[in-house]
Write an enzyme that holds these catalytic residues in place. Structure first.
Site, PDB file in Angstrom:
ATOM      1  N   ASN A  89      74.626  45.470  48.872  1.00  0.00           N
ATOM      2  CA  ASN A  89      74.789  44.354  47.926  1.00  0.00           C
ATOM      3  C   ASN A  89      74.980  43.007  48.625  1.00  0.00           C
ATOM      4  O   ASN A  89      74.523  41.983  48.136  1.00  0.00           O
ATOM      5  CB  ASN A  89      75.911  44.650  46.933  1.00  0.00           C
ATOM      6  CG  ASN A  89      77.254  44.770  47.601  1.00  0.00           C
ATOM      7  OD1 ASN A  89      77.347  45.262  48.723  1.00  0.00           O
ATOM      8  ND2 ASN A  89      78.285  44.310  46.952  1.00  0.00           N
ATOM      9  N   CYS A 101      81.239  44.010  44.645  1.00  0.00           N
ATOM     10  CA  CYS A 101      82.376  44.899  44.370  1.00  0.00           C
ATOM     11  C   CYS A 101      83.506  44.141  43.684  1.00  0.00           C
ATOM     12  O   CYS A 101      84.340  44.734  43.020  1.00  0.00           O
ATOM     13  CB  CYS A 101      82.865  45.506  45.669  1.00  0.00           C
ATOM     14  SG  CYS A 101      83.263  44.255  46.899  1.00  0.00           S
ATOM     15  N   THR A 146      82.844  54.801  46.060  1.00  0.00           N
ATOM     16  CA  THR A 146      84.021  55.663  46.163  1.00  0.00           C
ATOM     17  C   THR A 146      83.614  57.119  46.430  1.00  0.00           C
ATOM     18  O   THR A 146      84.252  57.808  47.240  1.00  0.00           O
ATOM     19  CB  THR A 146      84.865  55.541  44.875  1.00  0.00           C
ATOM     20  OG1 THR A 146      85.360  54.194  44.824  1.00  0.00           O
ATOM     21  CG2 THR A 146      86.041  56.497  44.862  1.00  0.00           C
ATOM     22  N   GLU A 153      90.868  45.023  55.563  1.00  0.00           N
ATOM     23  CA  GLU A 153      90.079  44.267  56.528  1.00  0.00           C
ATOM     24  C   GLU A 153      90.582  42.830  56.522  1.00  0.00           C
ATOM     25  O   GLU A 153      91.506  42.488  55.797  1.00  0.00           O
ATOM     26  CB  GLU A 153      88.592  44.331  56.143  1.00  0.00           C
ATOM     27  CG  GLU A 153      88.028  45.742  56.189  1.00  0.00           C
ATOM     28  CD  GLU A 153      86.544  45.802  55.872  1.00  0.00           C
ATOM     29  OE1 GLU A 153      86.058  44.938  55.130  1.00  0.00           O
ATOM     30  OE2 GLU A 153      85.876  46.731  56.373  1.00  0.00           O
ATOM     31  N   GLU A 183      86.382  50.693  52.317  1.00  0.00           N
ATOM     32  CA  GLU A 183      86.337  49.653  51.278  1.00  0.00           C
ATOM     33  C   GLU A 183      85.400  50.163  50.196  1.00  0.00           C
ATOM     34  O   GLU A 183      84.190  50.248  50.420  1.00  0.00           O
ATOM     35  CB  GLU A 183      85.808  48.334  51.862  1.00  0.00           C
ATOM     36  CG  GLU A 183      86.689  47.715  52.923  1.00  0.00           C
ATOM     37  CD  GLU A 183      88.038  47.268  52.382  1.00  0.00           C
ATOM     38  OE1 GLU A 183      88.180  47.090  51.157  1.00  0.00           O
ATOM     39  OE2 GLU A 183      88.967  47.112  53.192  1.00  0.00           O
TER      40      GLU A 183
HETATM   41  P1  NAD Z   1      76.814  53.847  49.160  1.00  0.00           P
HETATM   42  O1  NAD Z   1      78.126  54.497  49.246  1.00  0.00           O
HETATM   43  O2  NAD Z   1      75.708  54.589  48.490  1.00  0.00           O
HETATM   44  O3  NAD Z   1      76.235  53.485  50.598  1.00  0.00           O
HETATM   45  C1  NAD Z   1      76.945  52.652  51.497  1.00  0.00           C
HETATM   46  C2  NAD Z   1      76.498  52.966  52.908  1.00  0.00           C
HETATM   47  O4  NAD Z   1      76.913  54.285  53.219  1.00  0.00           O
HETATM   48  C3  NAD Z   1      74.979  52.935  53.119  1.00  0.00           C
HETATM   49  O5  NAD Z   1      74.697  52.441  54.398  1.00  0.00           O
HETATM   50  C4  NAD Z   1      74.610  54.406  53.026  1.00  0.00           C
HETATM   51  O6  NAD Z   1      73.416  54.723  53.704  1.00  0.00           O
HETATM   52  C5  NAD Z   1      75.812  55.060  53.679  1.00  0.00           C
HETATM   53  N1  NAD Z   1      76.050  56.462  53.308  1.00  0.00           N
HETATM   54  C6  NAD Z   1      75.703  57.084  52.159  1.00  0.00           C
HETATM   55  N2  NAD Z   1      76.094  58.374  52.197  1.00  0.00           N
HETATM   56  C7  NAD Z   1      76.712  58.557  53.388  1.00  0.00           C
HETATM   57  C8  NAD Z   1      77.350  59.672  54.002  1.00  0.00           C
HETATM   58  N3  NAD Z   1      77.428  60.861  53.398  1.00  0.00           N
HETATM   59  N4  NAD Z   1      77.899  59.507  55.225  1.00  0.00           N
HETATM   60  C9  NAD Z   1      77.844  58.302  55.835  1.00  0.00           C
HETATM   61  N5  NAD Z   1      77.248  57.217  55.308  1.00  0.00           N
HETATM   62  C10 NAD Z   1      76.697  57.339  54.094  1.00  0.00           C
HETATM   63  O7  NAD Z   1      77.069  52.446  48.484  1.00  0.00           O
HETATM   64  P2  NAD Z   1      76.009  51.381  48.052  1.00  0.00           P
HETATM   65  O8  NAD Z   1      75.334  51.897  46.821  1.00  0.00           O
HETATM   66  O9  NAD Z   1      75.200  50.987  49.241  1.00  0.00           O
HETATM   67  O10 NAD Z   1      76.938  50.132  47.697  1.00  0.00           O
HETATM   68  C11 NAD Z   1      77.509  49.939  46.451  1.00  0.00           C
HETATM   69  C12 NAD Z   1      78.955  50.366  46.459  1.00  0.00           C
HETATM   70  O11 NAD Z   1      79.656  49.697  47.485  1.00  0.00           O
HETATM   71  C13 NAD Z   1      79.672  49.994  45.173  1.00  0.00           C
HETATM   72  O12 NAD Z   1      80.496  51.063  44.790  1.00  0.00           O
HETATM   73  C14 NAD Z   1      80.534  48.808  45.579  1.00  0.00           C
HETATM   74  O13 NAD Z   1      81.683  48.608  44.806  1.00  0.00           O
HETATM   75  C15 NAD Z   1      80.877  49.165  46.978  1.00  0.00           C
HETATM   76  N6  NAD Z   1      81.276  47.973  47.725  1.00  0.00           N
HETATM   77  C16 NAD Z   1      82.591  47.825  48.048  1.00  0.00           C
HETATM   78  C17 NAD Z   1      83.012  46.692  48.724  1.00  0.00           C
HETATM   79  C18 NAD Z   1      84.458  46.506  49.109  1.00  0.00           C
HETATM   80  O14 NAD Z   1      84.724  45.631  49.921  1.00  0.00           O
HETATM   81  N7  NAD Z   1      85.379  47.265  48.569  1.00  0.00           N
HETATM   82  C19 NAD Z   1      82.076  45.711  49.085  1.00  0.00           C
HETATM   83  C20 NAD Z   1      80.738  45.898  48.729  1.00  0.00           C
HETATM   84  C21 NAD Z   1      80.341  47.042  48.054  1.00  0.00           C
END
Ligand code: NAD
Length: 480
Positions: free
Chosen positions: A150, A282, A228, A461, A248
């Protein structure tokens, strides 16, 4: 068609298997580049390269590391316009947002940590004049940094910069949906004289490349931002190897609007908090809670403003809302809008796919959507939708507002709107979120702790929190 490559030991290389995955431009729905589908041999090579580079990187000292990081920031700044264009094409966000938020913040992240290490001090304790204790912070080792789609370069640098500044060497994996700016960034590294192996960028699917980083015994800390459900999987894989873990995760953030707020400000900023980056931040406020005495007026004017937002080609300067990240995500968002109707919600505006003509006819666009008439307990108000969809609900009392705000499993961020300072303090204290904004939203000071409570994450962070995460505290006691 552009081939994105991994960056391992200073070399731009394909995955060892030679496999690539398609990378889509969400605004057109077309494949415009391919990205390496990396697996365990690629992660093994990257971790080996990171281990081999560790002693050299640490021996450069804080001044040496700071200088190279600042050089990288300068180079990124010099090329900011092409990075902004790449970010917009890769993610569907508007070029305006990439220019004004994503790329400037990526530059600021690097400068912030390059400078922070120059000001770090260590603790010392004199123990009854019989001993001196001092605490040294040593780099944790090879760090794994896994970031989402995002805010691609923004969050990639938010992890990589403190890790490198702290003296760690890094294996980083950007999202497979938005690999482009991390790839372009890796191309800058050699020119900035970052020694080979200090930063390795490995592209690929989360379930393969991401999983391998978390499972690798040579990776000593994993900093993850994402969903999550993914965080839960990562925690389970990392636990038996005793890695340090920073998570996060998702959010379902409340915006609490009291009747004594500055109405115009609360309205304007709440519209931004709802729909900036298509609601794919997020920190977006997706549950707006409004004091009953101003509820009707707020809903009416909010819907008027939301209806006026322009949806379409992210490269046009007059567009407010760009494309969602993928067709699958657009379908998820639309399924939640159907669910909201089934749950008894009234869709006051939006609620539909937007068909854009011309270049973007195959893109993934959804209209800003405002829903009322739902309880806080329904799925629409409990699940993270992560799109341009908000609900608005009335409350009668302060305690009811707090109970509604705290009614989900998430605890990332909240905005509170009131001109009454005492009330602002009381409500800030009672709302279970790691980040509280009073009369503002997304106003960030990089020194402050950043992260969520409950299912929104583990750890913080930002500022020293980030540098501490990438280091181990070692206490030395000298008997006098
Ligand atoms: P995601 O969890 O699908 O993927 C995030 C990253 O993790 C990607 O690089 C993905 O390839 C990797 N990944 C996926 N499965 C994995 C596994 N089993 N082991 C290791 N890595 C893995 O999330 P997304 O769809 O890319 O992002 C959206 C989510 O991120 C939303 O839930 C959003 O709220 C959250 N987000 C949180 C913050 C925060 O600071 N809290 C900031 C931005 C986004």
């Amino acid at each position: 068609m552009e081939r994105i490559l991994n960056y391992i030991h200073g070399d731009l290389v394909p995955a060892a298997s030679g496999a690539f995955m398609d990378n889509y431009d969400p605004a057109t729905g077309r494949v415009y580049s391919v990205v390496p589908d990396s697996e365990s041999p690629d992660i093994n090579r990257a971790v080996e390269a990171a281990h081999a580079a560790s002693a050299r990187w640490q021996s450069m000292g804080i001044a040496g590391r700071s200088k190279i990081l600042n050089k990288l920031a300068d180079m990124l700044e010099g090329d900011a316009e092409s990075f902004a264009l790449a970010e917009s094409m890769d993610s569907g966000k508007t070029l305006t947002l990439a220019r004004t938020l994503d790329i400037p913040r990526a530059i600021a992240n690097i400068r912030f940590f390059a400078s922070a290490i120059m000001h770090e001090s260590s603790d010392a304790h004199i123990t009854d004049h019989t001993a001196i204790n001092y605490t040294e912070r040593v780099p944790v080792g090879v760090a794994g940094c896994i970031s989402p789609w995002n805010l691609p370069l923004y969050l990639f640098t938010w992890k990589v910069a403190p890790a490198l500044a702290a003296g760690c060497t890094v294996v980083a994996k950007p999202s497979e949906l938005t690999p482009m700016t991390a790839y372009l960034f890796s191309k800058l590294c050699a020119e900035a004289e970052l020694p080979p192996g200090v930063l390795n960028v490995v592209h690929g699917a989360g379930s393969k490349a991401g999983h391998e980083i978390v499972a690798h015994p040579g990776v000593k800390a994993v900093s993850f931002t994402g969903g999550t459900a993914t965080g839960k999987k990562i925690a389970a894989v990392a636990a038996p190897t005793f890695k340090k873990l920073s998570l996060e995760l998702g959010g379902k953030n409340p915006s609490i609007i009291f009747a004594d707020c500055d109405f115009e400000q609360a309205l304007n900023v709440s519209v931004q908090a709802s729909f900036t980056n298509q609601g794919e931040i997020c920190l977006c406020g997706s549950r707006i809670l409004v004091e009953a005495s101003i509820y009707e007026r707020f809903v009416k004017t909010f819907v008027e403003r939301a209806s006026k937002l322009t949806v379409g080609d992210p490269l046009h300067h007059d567009i407010n809302v760009g494309a969602l990240i993928s067709s699958a995500h657009r379908d998820k968002v639309m399924s939640y809008i159907s669910l909201a109707r089934e749950e008894g919600g009234s869709v006051l505006c939006g609620g539909e796919i937007v068909h854009v003509s011309g270049r973007c006819s195959g893109g993934y666009f959804v209209a800003p959507t405002v829903i009322t008439g739902l309880t806080q307990q329904c799925h629409t108000n409990q699940d993270e939708i992560f799109g341009p969809v908000v609900t608005i609900a009335p409350f009668e009392t302060e305690s009811e507002a707090i109970a509604m705000a705290n009614s989900t499993r998430y605890g990332l961020a909240a905005s509170i709107w009131t001109e009454n300072l005492r009330k602002a303090h009381r409500v800030s204290s009672a709302v279970q979120c790691g980040i509280i904004w009073v009369n503002c939203w997304l106003f960030r000071d990089l020194r402050t702790p950043f992260g969520g409570m409950k299912d929104s994450g583990v750890g913080r962070e930002g500022g020293w929190n980030a540098l501490n995460f990438f280091t181990e505290a070692k206490n030395v006691c000298i008997k006098l």
